[in-house]
Motif scaffolding. Sequence first.
Motif, PDB file in Angstrom:
ATOM      1  N   LEU A 188     -52.456  49.491  23.427  1.00 45.20           N
ATOM      2  CA  LEU A 188     -52.012  48.238  22.831  1.00 45.20           C
ATOM      3  C   LEU A 188     -50.921  48.517  21.797  1.00 45.20           C
ATOM      4  N   VAL A 189     -49.816  47.793  21.912  1.00 41.99           N
ATOM      5  CA  VAL A 189     -48.723  47.874  20.941  1.00 41.99           C
ATOM      6  C   VAL A 189     -48.425  46.462  20.460  1.00 41.99           C
ATOM      7  N   PHE A 190     -48.480  46.262  19.145  1.00 41.50           N
ATOM      8  CA  PHE A 190     -48.142  44.951  18.592  1.00 41.50           C
ATOM      9  C   PHE A 190     -47.431  45.141  17.264  1.00 41.50           C
ATOM     10  N   GLU A 191     -46.873  44.048  16.743  1.00 38.59           N
ATOM     11  CA  GLU A 191     -46.057  44.124  15.544  1.00 38.59           C
ATOM     12  C   GLU A 191     -46.405  42.985  14.597  1.00 38.59           C
ATOM     13  N   ILE A 192     -46.492  43.285  13.316  1.00 35.18           N
ATOM     14  CA  ILE A 192     -46.809  42.292  12.301  1.00 35.18           C
ATOM     15  C   ILE A 192     -45.874  42.480  11.114  1.00 35.18           C
ATOM     16  N   GLY A 193     -45.405  41.378  10.560  1.00 32.50           N
ATOM     17  CA  GLY A 193     -44.540  41.462   9.400  1.00 32.50           C
ATOM     18  C   GLY A 193     -44.382  40.105   8.741  1.00 32.50           C
ATOM     19  N   ALA A 194     -43.492  40.039   7.777  1.00 35.48           N
ATOM     20  CA  ALA A 194     -43.252  38.797   7.045  1.00 35.48           C
ATOM     21  C   ALA A 194     -41.820  38.781   6.544  1.00 35.48           C
ATOM     22  N   GLY A 195     -41.335  37.580   6.273  1.00 31.38           N
ATOM     23  CA  GLY A 195     -39.982  37.435   5.773  1.00 31.38           C
ATOM     24  C   GLY A 195     -39.762  36.047   5.218  1.00 31.38           C
ATOM     25  N   ILE A 231     -43.991  37.295  11.016  1.00 28.91           N
ATOM     26  CA  ILE A 231     -43.435  37.962  12.192  1.00 28.91           C
ATOM     27  C   ILE A 231     -44.602  38.515  12.993  1.00 28.91           C
ATOM     28  N   ILE A 232     -44.765  38.034  14.213  1.00 22.05           N
ATOM     29  CA  ILE A 232     -45.849  38.483  15.087  1.00 22.05           C
ATOM     30  C   ILE A 232     -45.236  38.825  16.438  1.00 22.05           C
ATOM     31  N   GLY A 233     -45.402  40.051  16.867  1.00 24.48           N
ATOM     32  CA  GLY A 233     -44.824  40.479  18.125  1.00 24.48           C
ATOM     33  C   GLY A 233     -45.821  41.232  18.988  1.00 24.48           C
ATOM     34  N   PHE A 234     -45.626  41.154  20.281  1.00 25.15           N
ATOM     35  CA  PHE A 234     -46.477  41.862  21.246  1.00 25.15           C
ATOM     36  C   PHE A 234     -45.592  42.780  22.067  1.00 25.15           C
ATOM     37  N   GLY A 235     -46.003  44.034  22.217  1.00 24.99           N
ATOM     38  CA  GLY A 235     -45.193  44.976  22.963  1.00 24.99           C
ATOM     39  C   GLY A 235     -45.798  45.467  24.260  1.00 24.99           C
ATOM     40  N   TYR A 236     -47.110  45.756  24.231  1.00 25.08           N
ATOM     41  CA  TYR A 236     -47.685  46.424  25.400  1.00 25.08           C
ATOM     42  C   TYR A 236     -49.199  46.252  25.411  1.00 25.08           C
ATOM     43  N   LEU A 237     -49.760  46.065  26.611  1.00 27.92           N
ATOM     44  CA  LEU A 237     -51.205  46.021  26.791  1.00 27.92           C
ATOM     45  C   LEU A 237     -51.558  46.670  28.115  1.00 27.92           C
ATOM     46  N   ASN A 238     -52.505  47.610  28.053  1.00 28.08           N
ATOM     47  CA  ASN A 238     -52.968  48.298  29.256  1.00 28.08           C
ATOM     48  C   ASN A 238     -54.480  48.149  29.370  1.00 28.08           C
ATOM     49  N   TYR A 263     -33.247  46.638  13.155  1.00 29.44           N
ATOM     50  CA  TYR A 263     -32.950  48.032  12.826  1.00 29.44           C
ATOM     51  C   TYR A 263     -34.237  48.776  12.485  1.00 29.44           C
ATOM     52  N   GLU A 264     -34.491  49.867  13.201  1.00 31.10           N
ATOM     53  CA  GLU A 264     -35.671  50.703  12.945  1.00 31.10           C
ATOM     54  C   GLU A 264     -35.276  51.778  11.930  1.00 31.10           C
ATOM     55  N   PHE A 265     -35.494  51.492  10.638  1.00 31.25           N
ATOM     56  CA  PHE A 265     -35.045  52.398   9.589  1.00 31.25           C
ATOM     57  C   PHE A 265     -35.996  53.579   9.381  1.00 31.25           C
ATOM     58  N   ARG A 266     -37.234  53.439   9.811  1.00 28.00           N
ATOM     59  CA  ARG A 266     -38.197  54.528   9.869  1.00 28.00           C
ATOM     60  C   ARG A 266     -39.006  54.334  11.156  1.00 28.00           C
ATOM     61  N   PRO A 267     -39.639  55.384  11.679  1.00 27.06           N
ATOM     62  CA  PRO A 267     -40.415  55.191  12.901  1.00 27.06           C
ATOM     63  C   PRO A 267     -41.419  54.054  12.766  1.00 27.06           C
ATOM     64  N   ASP A 268     -41.284  53.052  13.634  1.00 24.15           N
ATOM     65  CA  ASP A 268     -42.180  51.894  13.713  1.00 24.15           C
ATOM     66  C   ASP A 268     -42.028  50.914  12.552  1.00 24.15           C
ATOM     67  N   TRP A 269     -40.995  51.045  11.726  1.00 21.51           N
ATOM     68  CA  TRP A 269     -40.696  50.091  10.659  1.00 21.51           C
ATOM     69  C   TRP A 269     -39.339  49.456  10.946  1.00 21.51           C
ATOM     70  N   PHE A 270     -39.272  48.112  10.847  1.00 14.88           N
ATOM     71  CA  PHE A 270     -38.080  47.397  11.276  1.00 14.88           C
ATOM     72  C   PHE A 270     -37.584  46.404  10.229  1.00 14.88           C
ATOM     73  N   LEU A 271     -36.276  46.319  10.091  1.00 12.72           N
ATOM     74  CA  LEU A 271     -35.618  45.219   9.398  1.00 12.72           C
ATOM     75  C   LEU A 271     -35.144  44.234  10.459  1.00 12.72           C
ATOM     76  N   ASN A 272     -35.454  42.942  10.281  1.00 10.23           N
ATOM     77  CA  ASN A 272     -35.124  41.919  11.263  1.00 10.23           C
ATOM     78  C   ASN A 272     -34.286  40.826  10.619  1.00 10.23           C
ATOM     79  N   ALA A 273     -33.191  40.461  11.262  1.00  9.72           N
ATOM     80  CA  ALA A 273     -32.361  39.349  10.797  1.00  9.72           C
ATOM     81  C   ALA A 273     -32.019  38.472  11.995  1.00  9.72           C
ATOM     82  N   ARG A 282     -44.700  48.162  13.531  1.00 11.83           N
ATOM     83  CA  ARG A 282     -45.346  48.238  14.849  1.00 11.83           C
ATOM     84  C   ARG A 282     -46.621  49.058  14.726  1.00 11.83           C
ATOM     85  N   PHE A 283     -47.694  48.560  15.351  1.00 14.02           N
ATOM     86  CA  PHE A 283     -48.978  49.247  15.362  1.00 14.02           C
ATOM     87  C   PHE A 283     -49.347  49.609  16.803  1.00 14.02           C
ATOM     88  N   THR A 284     -50.019  50.743  16.962  1.00 12.65           N
ATOM     89  CA  THR A 284     -50.466  51.179  18.282  1.00 12.65           C
ATOM     90  C   THR A 284     -51.948  51.492  18.231  1.00 12.65           C
TER      91      THR A 284
END
Length: 277
Positions: free
Chosen positions: A47-54, A74-81, A227-237, A271-273
């Motif tokens: 499972l890969v998903f993403e959570i954030g705020a802005g 910010i709520i995102g879904f990336g992958y489900l197996n 922009y992924e400024f660190r692994p699994d951390w994103f700036l979104n505009a 992003r969380f896995t």
Amino acid sequence: MTPRSYLLATTAFLSISGSTFAADVGDDETLPPEAPAVTDRYAGVDLVFEIGAGGMISPKYEGSDKYEVSPSPIIGFGYLNIPGLFEIGSTGPETGGLDISPSFNMIGERKAEDFDALKGLGDVDATYEVGIKLGYEWEFAEIYGEARYAFGGVEDIVGEAGANLILRPTPELELKAGPFATFAGEKYTETYFGVTAAQSANTGFRLDPYDPKGGIKSVGVNGSARYEFRPDWFLNADASYSQLVGDVADSPIVKAGDENQFTFGLGLSKRFTLDLF
């Protein structure tokens, strides 16, 4: 500017640098271990998903000519197996193919007394929207469609469809831009853009009675940068311009405001896995 050109240049640079460095190191010296490949971060993940705020700058209500700044999740879904059943989405930087993910939206409570243009219409409770998004992505483009069930302030079906061009100047930076259109059912348009005879009287007949039909609600263009400024951390505009159209644009509520609508958002997400099985 293309990802392929960037990767070729980077590969060549690293090859030359690596050869030079190896020549300068003695036989008894040990080279530092290689960093794991990006895709190794997701090995065995289910499972890969993403959570954030802005924050978001947007009209105070649909059709308003006044703007406000409000928090935006910010709520995102990336992958489900699910082993033996299905696998959807992508675990890593690979792109392309079919994408299926949840779709969410929320419209805050609209209090008529807070706006001179709406006084006499009555309040509309907060509306929550839950549904599904289907998309297909190629290397430099994508198409998508969303359908959501709205409940709370109104019960109806709403959604969006659009297409984007995609640029990835570096592996960490993704840019998207393209046209879109939104639609809504008749109950939705009646609630947010309609004026009953009683409401018209309450406004002192400042707003004429109006009964809009459902259909395409707006058309516009949007763009985003990620922009992924660190692994699994994103700036979104992201930013968008849309124009209310059809029956919605003819609403006296919109005539008292503005059919042209702008938004701008900025946020941080992670992003969380999870390995579920």
